[in-house]
Design a protein around this motif. Structure first.
Motif, PDB file in Angstrom:
ATOM      1  N   LEU A  51      78.664  66.609  -0.606  1.00 29.34           N
ATOM      2  CA  LEU A  51      77.952  65.433  -0.099  1.00 29.34           C
ATOM      3  C   LEU A  51      77.264  65.731   1.224  1.00 29.34           C
ATOM      4  N   GLN A  52      77.924  66.467   2.088  1.00 30.28           N
ATOM      5  CA  GLN A  52      77.304  66.832   3.358  1.00 30.28           C
ATOM      6  C   GLN A  52      76.067  67.698   3.134  1.00 30.28           C
ATOM      7  N   ASP A  53      76.201  68.657   2.205  1.00 34.48           N
ATOM      8  CA  ASP A  53      75.056  69.517   1.899  1.00 34.48           C
ATOM      9  C   ASP A  53      73.908  68.701   1.298  1.00 34.48           C
ATOM     10  N   TYR A  54      74.249  67.785   0.386  1.00 36.70           N
ATOM     11  CA  TYR A  54      73.211  66.979  -0.258  1.00 36.70           C
ATOM     12  C   TYR A  54      72.546  66.037   0.739  1.00 36.70           C
ATOM     13  N   SER A  55      73.340  65.535   1.678  1.00 34.15           N
ATOM     14  CA  SER A  55      72.782  64.648   2.696  1.00 34.15           C
ATOM     15  C   SER A  55      71.783  65.405   3.580  1.00 34.15           C
ATOM     16  N   GLN A  56      72.142  66.629   3.950  1.00 35.91           N
ATOM     17  CA  GLN A  56      71.216  67.434   4.750  1.00 35.91           C
ATOM     18  C   GLN A  56      69.958  67.776   3.939  1.00 35.91           C
ATOM     19  N   ALA A  57      70.156  68.069   2.630  1.00 37.79           N
ATOM     20  CA  ALA A  57      69.010  68.375   1.777  1.00 37.79           C
ATOM     21  C   ALA A  57      68.096  67.161   1.644  1.00 37.79           C
ATOM     22  N   LEU A  58      68.704  65.959   1.591  1.00 35.97           N
ATOM     23  CA  LEU A  58      67.890  64.743   1.495  1.00 35.97           C
ATOM     24  C   LEU A  58      67.077  64.535   2.778  1.00 35.97           C
ATOM     25  N   GLN A  59      67.701  64.781   3.904  1.00 32.31           N
ATOM     26  CA  GLN A  59      66.975  64.636   5.172  1.00 32.31           C
ATOM     27  C   GLN A  59      65.791  65.613   5.226  1.00 32.31           C
ATOM     28  N   LEU A  60      66.038  66.854   4.775  1.00 32.79           N
ATOM     29  CA  LEU A  60      64.971  67.848   4.758  1.00 32.79           C
ATOM     30  C   LEU A  60      63.841  67.411   3.834  1.00 32.79           C
ATOM     31  N   THR A  61      64.215  66.930   2.661  1.00 31.38           N
ATOM     32  CA  THR A  61      63.206  66.525   1.685  1.00 31.38           C
ATOM     33  C   THR A  61      62.434  65.307   2.179  1.00 31.38           C
ATOM     34  N   ARG A  62      63.115  64.359   2.832  1.00 34.27           N
ATOM     35  CA  ARG A  62      62.429  63.188   3.358  1.00 34.27           C
ATOM     36  C   ARG A  62      61.423  63.602   4.448  1.00 34.27           C
ATOM     37  N   ALA A  63      61.846  64.548   5.291  1.00 31.56           N
ATOM     38  CA  ALA A  63      60.924  65.016   6.338  1.00 31.56           C
ATOM     39  C   ALA A  63      59.717  65.711   5.716  1.00 31.56           C
ATOM     40  N   ARG A  64      59.940  66.486   4.691  1.00 32.18           N
ATOM     41  CA  ARG A  64      58.835  67.168   4.023  1.00 32.18           C
ATOM     42  C   ARG A  64      57.933  66.164   3.304  1.00 32.18           C
ATOM     43  N   TYR A  65      58.568  65.105   2.772  1.00 25.09           N
ATOM     44  CA  TYR A  65      57.781  64.074   2.079  1.00 25.09           C
ATOM     45  C   TYR A  65      56.899  63.335   3.078  1.00 25.09           C
ATOM     46  N   LEU A  66      57.488  62.966   4.238  1.00 27.21           N
ATOM     47  CA  LEU A  66      56.714  62.271   5.256  1.00 27.21           C
ATOM     48  C   LEU A  66      55.599  63.158   5.807  1.00 27.21           C
ATOM     49  N   GLY A  67      55.844  64.474   5.800  1.00 30.30           N
ATOM     50  CA  GLY A  67      54.809  65.404   6.240  1.00 30.30           C
ATOM     51  C   GLY A  67      53.855  65.787   5.129  1.00 30.30           C
ATOM     52  N   GLN A  68      54.031  65.094   3.979  1.00 34.70           N
ATOM     53  CA  GLN A  68      53.163  65.324   2.821  1.00 34.70           C
ATOM     54  C   GLN A  68      53.223  66.769   2.313  1.00 34.70           C
ATOM     55  N   ILE A  69      54.415  67.356   2.503  1.00 36.27           N
ATOM     56  CA  ILE A  69      54.628  68.709   1.960  1.00 36.27           C
ATOM     57  C   ILE A  69      55.326  68.631   0.609  1.00 36.27           C
ATOM     58  N   ALA A  70      56.292  67.664   0.487  1.00 33.18           N
ATOM     59  CA  ALA A  70      57.032  67.462  -0.757  1.00 33.18           C
ATOM     60  C   ALA A  70      56.561  66.180  -1.426  1.00 33.18           C
ATOM     61  N   SER A  71      56.749  66.152  -2.750  1.00 32.39           N
ATOM     62  CA  SER A  71      56.330  64.978  -3.510  1.00 32.39           C
ATOM     63  C   SER A  71      57.414  63.914  -3.510  1.00 32.39           C
ATOM     64  N   GLU A  72      57.001  62.718  -3.950  1.00 33.47           N
ATOM     65  CA  GLU A  72      57.984  61.625  -4.058  1.00 33.47           C
ATOM     66  C   GLU A  72      59.031  61.935  -5.124  1.00 33.47           C
ATOM     67  N   VAL A  73      58.647  62.730  -6.115  1.00 32.37           N
ATOM     68  CA  VAL A  73      59.609  63.126  -7.154  1.00 32.37           C
ATOM     69  C   VAL A  73      60.739  63.939  -6.534  1.00 32.37           C
ATOM     70  N   ASP A  74      60.397  64.851  -5.603  1.00 35.18           N
ATOM     71  CA  ASP A  74      61.436  65.636  -4.921  1.00 35.18           C
ATOM     72  C   ASP A  74      62.365  64.723  -4.134  1.00 35.18           C
ATOM     73  N   LEU A  75      61.783  63.704  -3.490  1.00 30.71           N
ATOM     74  CA  LEU A  75      62.604  62.773  -2.710  1.00 30.71           C
ATOM     75  C   LEU A  75      63.566  61.999  -3.597  1.00 30.71           C
ATOM     76  N   THR A  76      63.061  61.483  -4.712  1.00 32.76           N
ATOM     77  CA  THR A  76      63.946  60.722  -5.608  1.00 32.76           C
ATOM     78  C   THR A  76      65.004  61.619  -6.248  1.00 32.76           C
ATOM     79  N   ARG A  77      64.673  62.865  -6.507  1.00 31.23           N
ATOM     80  CA  ARG A  77      65.675  63.801  -7.049  1.00 31.23           C
ATOM     81  C   ARG A  77      66.793  64.030  -6.031  1.00 31.23           C
ATOM     82  N   ALA A  78      66.436  64.190  -4.765  1.00 31.66           N
ATOM     83  CA  ALA A  78      67.446  64.376  -3.725  1.00 31.66           C
ATOM     84  C   ALA A  78      68.327  63.146  -3.587  1.00 31.66           C
ATOM     85  N   GLN A  79      67.700  61.963  -3.690  1.00 29.77           N
ATOM     86  CA  GLN A  79      68.463  60.715  -3.609  1.00 29.77           C
ATOM     87  C   GLN A  79      69.406  60.582  -4.811  1.00 29.77           C
TER      88      GLN A  79
END
Length: 471
Positions: free
Chosen positions: A201-229
Motif C-alpha cells: 500500500l505504501q508503494d502504491y500510494s507513492q506510485a499514485l502520487q508520482l502518476t498524479r504529478a505526471r498527469y498534472l504535468g501532462q506527461i501521463a494519461s488519465e488512464v494511467d491515473l485511474t489504473r494507479a487509483q
C-alpha cells in the motif's frame, strides 16, 4: 472318608476361583509397512512400550512464549476438556463399583414394628394377640464365589473401559492443542500477510502520487491515473480481507482458551514463527503411543473380557449367604440366646430355559469384539496414513516454497525495472500495474506456503502422538 471329600471339594472350589472363560487375549494383528515410505531410515515398526508416551509440551519446538501461555490457558479453562475429564471420573467410578463385586457384601438391618394381624389369617391361634410388637436386628452376608470368572472379567472390562476413557481424554486434549496451535500459526501468517499488503500500500500510494504529478504535468494519461487509483483501492480491499480473517481466527482462539470473543485480544507482532527442524528419522513405535490407538486397543480388551462374562452366564452361579441376628416381641434382650437366629448355606442358580437370551448375549459379545477389533485396525491404518500424508506434504511444501521464493524475487526485480522504465517514459503504467500485482501475489503466496508448512509440521507432531521422539 467325609473329611477327605470336604477337603477335595474345597480344593476344587479354590481351583475354580482362578478360572476364566474369556478367550486368550492378543492384540489384533495388522500387516504394517516395514517403515515410513517417506522416511526409509525411520526404522522398523514395533509396538510402543508403556514408557513411550507423547511429549506433554510438544509445541515447545516453536519456541514461542505466547503460544506456551495460551496452551496452559487451554488446559485450565477449556470447557470441552472439563467435560472429558468428568467422563473419565465417571468411568473410573463405575470400574470401582465393579471391583466391589469381588468382596463379601455385608449389610446390617434393624426393624422395630408394631403390627396387627388379621382376624381371618389362616392358621391363626386362638390365643394369639391381634396387636403385637416385633423387633428385629441382624447382619446379612453374601459372597459370590465367581467360579467361572464372571465378576473378574467384568472388573477387567471395566478397568479397560476406564483406561480407554483416560485415553479419550488425552485424544481430546491433543486435538484441542492441535487446533490451538494451528490457529495460532494461522494468526501469525495473517499478521505477516498484513505487513506485506501494508508495505505494498505504501508503494502504491507513492506510485499514485508520482502518476498524479505526471498527469498534472501532462506527461501521463488519465488512464494511467485511474489504473494507479484502482491498484491502490484493490490493495486496500486485500488488507481489509486479511484483517477480517484475523478477527475470526482471534475469536476462535479465544473460544478455545475459555474466554469470550468480545473480550479476547491478541496483539499483532512483527516476529514470525519458523518451521521447526524435523529429525532425519522418526520413531517407528506408533502402536499404543497415540492415545486414540491406545483407547481402541483397550476397548478390544474389554470386549474380549465381555465374551467371558457371556460364557459364564451358562454355568451355575455359586454364592455363599449368611444371616445372624435377634428378634423379640417388643421386650427382652435381642442378644439373648433364646432370641437369636442365624442361617448359613450356599446358593446355586442354574439357567434352565430363558428363551434364547443367553445365546443372544454370547453372539452379541462376540460381534462387539469383532467390531472393536476392526475399529482398532482402522485406527492404526488411519494413523499410518496421517504420518505419511504429513511427511509428504512437508517435503512438497518445502520445495514449493523454495520455487515460489525464486518467483517472488524475480517478480520484485520486474517491478523495480518496470517502475524505473515508467519514470523514464519508456513504458506505460500498465506495465507497472502488472508487475506490482505479480510481485504482491508472489510475496503473499510465499507467506501462505510458510503458514501451510508450519501447519503441516503441527499435524505431523500430533499424528505421531505428540512430539518427534518418545519420551
Amino acid at each position: 472318608m467325609l473329611p477327605r471329600l470336604k477337603s477335595a471339594l474345597l480344593l476344587w472350589v479354590l481351583g475354580l476361583q482362578g478360572c476364566s472363560l474369556a478367550p486368550a487375549y492378543t492384540v489384533p494383528q495388522l500387516a504394517l509397512p516395514a517403515h515410513y515410505r517417506e522416511q526409509a531410515d525411520a526404522g522398523a515398526w514395533h509396538p510402543a512400550h508403556p514408557a513411550d508416551q507423547h511429549s506433554a509440551h510438544w509445541w515447545w519446538v516453536y519456541q514461542d512464549a505466547r503460544l506456551n501461555a495460551l496452551q496452559q490457558q487451554l488446559l485450565d479453562a477449556n470447557p470441552d476438556l472439563a467435560a472429558a475429564l468428568a467422563h473419565v471420573d465417571a468411568a473410573q467410578a463405575y470400574a470401582s463399583q465393579l471391583h466391589a463385586g469381588l468382596f463379601p457384601q455385608l449389610t446390617a438391618s434393624a426393624q422395630p414394628l408394631r403390627e396387627r394381624q388379621s382376624d381371618s389369617r389362616p392358621l391363626r391361634g386362638t390365643t394369639q394377640p391381634s396387636v403385637y410388637n416385633s423387633n428385629t436386628a441382624g447382619f446379612a452376608l453374601n459372597l459370590d464365589l465367581d467360579l467361572w470368572g464372571k465378576i473378574r472379567n467384568q472388573v477387567a472390562a471395566g478397568d479397560a473401559q476406564a483406561q480407554a476413557s483416560a485415553d479419550d481424554l488425552a485424544v481430546a486434549r491433543l486435538s484441542l492443542q492441535r487446533q490451538l496451535t494451528c490457529l495460532y500459526v494461522q494468526l501469525d501468517g495473517l499478521d505477516a500477510q498484513q505487513r506485506i499488503v501494508s508495505r505494498s500500500l505504501q508503494d502504491y500510494s507513492q506510485a499514485l502520487q508520482l502518476t498524479r504529478a505526471r498527469y498534472l504535468g501532462q506527461i501521463a494519461s488519465e488512464v494511467d491515473l485511474t489504473r494507479a487509483q484502482t491498484q491502490l483501492a484493490q490493495a486496500q480491499a486485500q488488507l481489509d480481507e486479511v484483517r477480517g480473517q484475523r478477527n475470526l481466527t482471534e475469536h476462535a482462539i479465544g473460544e478455545l482458551v475459555g474466554e469470550p470473543a468480545s473480550t479476547f485480544e491478541l496483539a499483532a507482532r512483527e516476529q514470525t514463527l519458523s518451521p521447526p527442524e524435523q529429525p532425519d528419522t522418526l520413531p517407528g513405535a506408533l502402536l499404543q503411543r497415540r492415545p486414540d490407538i491406545a483407547a481402541a486397543e483397550r476397548r478390544v480388551f474389554a470386549a474380549n473380557a465381555q465374551i467371558g462374562v457371556a460364557k459364564a452366564a451358562w454355568y451355575p452361579d455359586f454364592s455363599l449367604s449368611g444371616l445372624i441376628g435377634g428378634q423379640t416381641g417388643g421386650a427382652g434382650n435381642l442378644l439373648a440366646a433364646g432370641n437369636r437366629f442365624w442361617a448359613l448355606g450356599p446358593l446355586v442358580n442354574l439357567p434352565i430355559f430363558d428363551g434364547g437370551r443367553l445365546n443372544a448375549q454370547a453372539r452379541q459379545a462376540k460381534a462387539e469384539f469383532e467390531e472393536a477389533s476392526a475399529s482398532y485396525r482402522s485406527t492404526v491404518l488411519h494413523a499410518v496414513r496421517e504420518v505419511e500424508d504429513n511427511l509428504a506434504q512437508l517435503r512438497d511444501l518445502r520445495q514449493q516454497r523454495l520455487d515460489e521464493q525464486a518467483a517472488a524475487n524475480a517478480a520484485h526485480n520486474t517491478q523495480t525495472l518496470a517502475t524505473r522504465s515508467y519514470e523514464a517514459g519508456a513504458v506505460s503504467y500498465l506495465e507497472v500495474v502488472t508487475a506490482q500485482t505479480a510481485a504482491l501475489q508472489a510475496q503473499r503466496q510465499v507467506q501462505a506456503l510458510r503458514t501451510r508448512q508450519l501447519q503441516a509440521s503441527v499435524a505431523l507432531l500430533t499424528s505421531l502422538g505428540g512430539g518427534w521422539r518418545a519420551q
